[in-house]
Design a protein around this motif. Structure first.
Motif, PDB file in Angstrom:
ATOM      1  N   THR A   1     -30.674  33.653 -90.105  1.00  0.00           N
ATOM      2  CA  THR A   1     -31.255  32.746 -91.098  1.00  0.00           C
ATOM      3  C   THR A   1     -32.228  31.835 -90.364  1.00  0.00           C
ATOM      4  O   THR A   1     -31.818  31.075 -89.484  1.00  0.00           O
ATOM      5  N   TYR A   2     -33.492  31.935 -90.704  1.00  0.00           N
ATOM      6  CA  TYR A   2     -34.527  31.253 -89.929  1.00  0.00           C
ATOM      7  C   TYR A   2     -35.091  30.028 -90.622  1.00  0.00           C
ATOM      8  O   TYR A   2     -36.102  29.478 -90.198  1.00  0.00           O
ATOM      9  N   THR A   3     -34.437  29.593 -91.682  1.00  0.00           N
ATOM     10  CA  THR A   3     -34.832  28.363 -92.353  1.00  0.00           C
ATOM     11  C   THR A   3     -33.761  27.322 -92.096  1.00  0.00           C
ATOM     12  O   THR A   3     -32.596  27.657 -91.841  1.00  0.00           O
ATOM     13  N   ASN A   4     -34.138  26.077 -92.135  1.00  0.00           N
ATOM     14  CA  ASN A   4     -33.201  24.963 -91.939  1.00  0.00           C
ATOM     15  C   ASN A   4     -32.448  25.050 -90.618  1.00  0.00           C
ATOM     16  O   ASN A   4     -31.241  24.832 -90.572  1.00  0.00           O
ATOM     17  N   ILE A   5     -33.150  25.392 -89.563  1.00  0.00           N
ATOM     18  CA  ILE A   5     -32.541  25.407 -88.233  1.00  0.00           C
ATOM     19  C   ILE A   5     -32.214  23.969 -87.866  1.00  0.00           C
ATOM     20  O   ILE A   5     -33.105  23.136 -87.732  1.00  0.00           O
ATOM     21  N   ASP A   6     -30.928  23.680 -87.736  1.00  0.00           N
ATOM     22  CA  ASP A   6     -30.473  22.294 -87.677  1.00  0.00           C
ATOM     23  C   ASP A   6     -30.010  21.811 -86.305  1.00  0.00           C
ATOM     24  O   ASP A   6     -29.166  20.934 -86.210  1.00  0.00           O
ATOM     25  N   GLY A   7     -30.538  22.366 -85.262  1.00  0.00           N
ATOM     26  CA  GLY A   7     -30.159  21.873 -83.947  1.00  0.00           C
ATOM     27  C   GLY A   7     -30.834  22.654 -82.840  1.00  0.00           C
ATOM     28  O   GLY A   7     -31.285  23.789 -83.040  1.00  0.00           O
ATOM     29  N   THR A   8     -30.886  22.043 -81.676  1.00  0.00           N
ATOM     30  CA  THR A   8     -31.500  22.699 -80.519  1.00  0.00           C
ATOM     31  C   THR A   8     -30.741  23.950 -80.128  1.00  0.00           C
ATOM     32  O   THR A   8     -31.340  24.963 -79.762  1.00  0.00           O
ATOM     33  N   ASP A   9     -29.413  23.923 -80.240  1.00  0.00           N
ATOM     34  CA  ASP A   9     -28.610  25.105 -79.910  1.00  0.00           C
ATOM     35  C   ASP A   9     -28.963  26.269 -80.833  1.00  0.00           C
ATOM     36  O   ASP A   9     -29.112  27.414 -80.387  1.00  0.00           O
ATOM     37  N   TYR A  10     -29.121  25.989 -82.102  1.00  0.00           N
ATOM     38  CA  TYR A  10     -29.500  26.999 -83.108  1.00  0.00           C
ATOM     39  C   TYR A  10     -30.890  27.536 -82.786  1.00  0.00           C
ATOM     40  O   TYR A  10     -31.126  28.738 -82.774  1.00  0.00           O
ATOM     41  N   ARG A  11     -31.822  26.634 -82.501  1.00  0.00           N
ATOM     42  CA  ARG A  11     -33.200  27.015 -82.167  1.00  0.00           C
ATOM     43  C   ARG A  11     -33.212  27.946 -80.972  1.00  0.00           C
ATOM     44  O   ARG A  11     -33.874  28.972 -80.967  1.00  0.00           O
ATOM     45  N   ILE A  12     -32.470  27.600 -79.936  1.00  0.00           N
ATOM     46  CA  ILE A  12     -32.445  28.402 -78.707  1.00  0.00           C
ATOM     47  C   ILE A  12     -31.868  29.786 -78.976  1.00  0.00           C
ATOM     48  O   ILE A  12     -32.402  30.795 -78.501  1.00  0.00           O
ATOM     49  N   LEU A  13     -30.792  29.867 -79.743  1.00  0.00           N
ATOM     50  CA  LEU A  13     -30.203  31.172 -80.065  1.00  0.00           C
ATOM     51  C   LEU A  13     -31.206  32.050 -80.808  1.00  0.00           C
ATOM     52  O   LEU A  13     -31.399  33.221 -80.455  1.00  0.00           O
ATOM     53  N   VAL A  14     -31.856  31.509 -81.817  1.00  0.00           N
ATOM     54  CA  VAL A  14     -32.831  32.287 -82.597  1.00  0.00           C
ATOM     55  C   VAL A  14     -33.973  32.747 -81.701  1.00  0.00           C
ATOM     56  O   VAL A  14     -34.382  33.911 -81.743  1.00  0.00           O
ATOM     57  N   GLU A  15     -34.485  31.858 -80.882  1.00  0.00           N
ATOM     58  CA  GLU A  15     -35.617  32.219 -80.026  1.00  0.00           C
ATOM     59  C   GLU A  15     -35.227  33.280 -78.994  1.00  0.00           C
ATOM     60  O   GLU A  15     -35.978  34.236 -78.766  1.00  0.00           O
TER      61      GLU A  15
ATOM     62  N   ILE B   1     -41.731  31.306 -85.421  1.00  0.00           N
ATOM     63  CA  ILE B   1     -40.356  31.182 -84.931  1.00  0.00           C
ATOM     64  C   ILE B   1     -40.261  30.292 -83.692  1.00  0.00           C
ATOM     65  O   ILE B   1     -39.460  29.377 -83.648  1.00  0.00           O
ATOM     66  N   PHE B   2     -41.065  30.575 -82.694  1.00  0.00           N
ATOM     67  CA  PHE B   2     -40.934  29.865 -81.423  1.00  0.00           C
ATOM     68  C   PHE B   2     -41.464  28.441 -81.538  1.00  0.00           C
ATOM     69  O   PHE B   2     -42.589  28.221 -81.978  1.00  0.00           O
ATOM     70  N   SER B   3     -40.626  27.499 -81.133  1.00  0.00           N
ATOM     71  CA  SER B   3     -41.090  26.114 -81.107  1.00  0.00           C
ATOM     72  C   SER B   3     -40.832  25.439 -79.763  1.00  0.00           C
ATOM     73  O   SER B   3     -41.479  24.452 -79.455  1.00  0.00           O
ATOM     74  N   THR B   4     -39.904  25.953 -78.965  1.00  0.00           N
ATOM     75  CA  THR B   4     -39.728  25.370 -77.638  1.00  0.00           C
ATOM     76  C   THR B   4     -40.864  25.855 -76.739  1.00  0.00           C
ATOM     77  O   THR B   4     -41.346  26.990 -76.882  1.00  0.00           O
ATOM     78  N   GLU B   5     -41.262  25.007 -75.833  1.00  0.00           N
ATOM     79  CA  GLU B   5     -42.339  25.385 -74.906  1.00  0.00           C
ATOM     80  C   GLU B   5     -41.905  26.551 -74.032  1.00  0.00           C
ATOM     81  O   GLU B   5     -42.714  27.418 -73.702  1.00  0.00           O
ATOM     82  N   THR B   6     -40.640  26.595 -73.666  1.00  0.00           N
ATOM     83  CA  THR B   6     -40.142  27.669 -72.814  1.00  0.00           C
ATOM     84  C   THR B   6     -40.219  29.019 -73.529  1.00  0.00           C
ATOM     85  O   THR B   6     -40.692  30.000 -72.951  1.00  0.00           O
ATOM     86  N   ALA B   7     -39.786  29.091 -74.774  1.00  0.00           N
ATOM     87  CA  ALA B   7     -39.841  30.358 -75.517  1.00  0.00           C
ATOM     88  C   ALA B   7     -41.291  30.775 -75.753  1.00  0.00           C
ATOM     89  O   ALA B   7     -41.613  31.962 -75.665  1.00  0.00           O
ATOM     90  N   LYS B   8     -42.151  29.816 -76.036  1.00  0.00           N
ATOM     91  CA  LYS B   8     -43.571  30.141 -76.220  1.00  0.00           C
ATOM     92  C   LYS B   8     -44.148  30.742 -74.945  1.00  0.00           C
ATOM     93  O   LYS B   8     -44.858  31.748 -74.988  1.00  0.00           O
ATOM     94  N   GLN B   9     -43.833  30.128 -73.813  1.00  0.00           N
ATOM     95  CA  GLN B   9     -44.341  30.633 -72.534  1.00  0.00           C
ATOM     96  C   GLN B   9     -43.767  32.016 -72.231  1.00  0.00           C
ATOM     97  O   GLN B   9     -44.490  32.921 -71.813  1.00  0.00           O
ATOM     98  N   LEU B  10     -42.473  32.195 -72.450  1.00  0.00           N
ATOM     99  CA  LEU B  10     -41.860  33.507 -72.229  1.00  0.00           C
ATOM    100  C   LEU B  10     -42.496  34.560 -73.134  1.00  0.00           C
ATOM    101  O   LEU B  10     -42.780  35.684 -72.696  1.00  0.00           O
TER     102      LEU B  10
END
Length: 164
Positions: free
Chosen positions: A108-122, A150-159
């Protein structure tokens, strides 16, 4: 944090299914890279990495019950399987609850409610782009869409840039 007992338990759980074992190991490693790159706190890292290891634990039950490994069925069946495994390994209740929530929402890629959730999805996306799109042109198109949506962390974008 020692993830070896959980990694071994998941390998045993998925024994005879090297594709799934390789998948969660890759998602786990990307989650670890993103956590380190984003310098998240210890609790967020523990939850994200734990969820990465067990995120697809509902696949086998979904295939048995629904003859499908669809993401929606994984989200239904995964949390209870994760809860059993994490409880047997004596994880704290608050970690179990959050990991089960993430397992139950990782497609589920809407309403991602935390950094842990974001990291798992990415992390899962970084792996799925490679595994699900063998055609390089389609993979590139999917990677560009994931980069934008999808990607919003700088690390995932770079990867993502480095991989695709």
């Amino acid at each position: 944090m020692n993830n070896i007992p959980l990694l071994r338990a998941m390998i045993s759980y998925d024994k005879g299914d090297p594709k799934r074992i390789h998948h969660f190991l890759k998602v786990y490693e990307f989650a670890h890279l993103i956590c380190e790159g984003e310098k998240v706190d210890t609790m967020t890292q523990q939850i994200a990495e734990t969820a990465a290891i067990v995120h697809d634990i509902g696949i086998h039950v979904s295939e048995q019950k629904y003859d499908s490994c669809s993401g929606k069925y994984q989200e239904i069946e995964g949390p209870e399987e994760a809860r059993k495994m994490l409880s047997e390994l004596y994880y704290a209740d608050n970690i179990i609850e959050r990991v089960c929530y993430l397992v139950g929402h990782h497609h589920t890629y809407t309403n991602i409610d935390g950094t842990d959730y974001r990291i798992l999805v990415e992390a899962d996306f970084l792996v799925n782009l490679y595994e699900d799109f063998p055609d390089p042109d389609k993979r590139q198109e999917a990677a560009e869409a994931a980069y934008k949506n999808i990607f919003s962390t700088e690390t995932a974008k770079q990867l993502s840039k480095e991989l695709y």
